[in-house]
Write an enzyme that holds these catalytic residues in place. Structure first.
Site, short mmCIF file in Angstrom:
data_model
loop_
_atom_site.label_atom_id
_atom_site.label_comp_id
_atom_site.label_asym_id
_atom_site.label_seq_id
_atom_site.Cartn_x
_atom_site.Cartn_y
_atom_site.Cartn_z
N GLU A 89 82.68 35.54 55.07
CA GLU A 89 81.00 34.74 55.68
C GLU A 89 80.35 34.53 54.10
O GLU A 89 78.67 33.62 53.88
CB GLU A 89 80.69 35.96 56.24
CG GLU A 89 79.30 35.84 56.22
CD GLU A 89 78.57 37.33 57.33
OE1 GLU A 89 79.69 37.42 58.08
OE2 GLU A 89 77.68 38.05 57.08
N ASP A 90 80.16 35.22 53.05
CA ASP A 90 79.22 35.12 51.77
C ASP A 90 80.18 34.87 50.66
O ASP A 90 79.42 34.59 49.77
CB ASP A 90 78.38 37.22 51.35
CG ASP A 90 77.60 36.96 52.78
OD1 ASP A 90 77.22 36.15 53.67
OD2 ASP A 90 77.45 38.44 52.68
#
Ligand code: ZN
Length: 177
Positions: free
Chosen positions: A66-67
């Site tokens: 996600e990051d």
């Protein structure tokens, strides 16, 4: 835990530390990002009584897709298909708006695997504790309250498989600002 499991656990912690090395949490102290996945693993093992290695490894890696630039294929190559699936289950699609991502978490919670439920519970427990200990810079109390209520909506959709973690969540939810 055997030696091979211990090796994979340390490798996952190290992998996450490398991938998140330039990131900071949103709290006022701007804590190193790696504190967050480590806190999840700590909650799972030492408070939730979770001993499933794939769950703990997935918790350490849960924000890497996600990051960071990490791909699902990389996770599968390094940590296997089960860990990849758990991480993907708890990964938001960052190309969507925040409102849509939040709604999707609520809708998808009832279909999460047992292992992904544990990671999601630990994530919400840690995030609510972080808001209580030091809300993200610039969050008024209303936003903190909305965050608590949304987290509860997600968790209410996945109850029934992790009694201890659910009790820990309820405990922190009761401290809603
Ligand atoms: Zn997280």
């Amino acid at each position: 835990m055997n030696e091979a499991e211990l090796a994979v656990l340390v490798r996952a912690a190290s992998f996450a530390a490398m991938r998140h090395r330039d990131q900071r949490r949103k709290d006022e102290a701007a804590s190193p990002y790696i504190n967050h996945p480590l806190a999840l693993a700590d909650v799972l093992v030492n408070e939730g009584g979770i001993a499933d290695i794939e769950t703990i490894v997935a918790a350490l890696l849960h924000d890497t897709i996600e990051d960071t630039e990490t791909t699902a294929a990389e996770i599968e190559n390094a940590f296997g298909a089960v860990v990849r699936m758990i991480v993907e289950e708890v990964t938001d699609d960052m190309s969507l708006t925040r409102a849509v991502r939040k709604q999707l978490q609520v809708e998808r919670a009832p279909r999460l695997s047992t292992q992904a439920r544990a990671v999601k519970l630990a994530d919400k427990i840690c995030n609510l504790r972080d808001v209580i200990d030091g809300p993200p810079a610039g969050w008024p109390i209303e936003r903190c309250r909305e965050y608590f209520d949304w987290a509860k909506e997600v968790i209410d959709g996945l109850r029934g498989e992790h009694e201890r973690l659910e009790a820990l969540f309820d405990h922190v939810y009761h401290r809603r600002p």
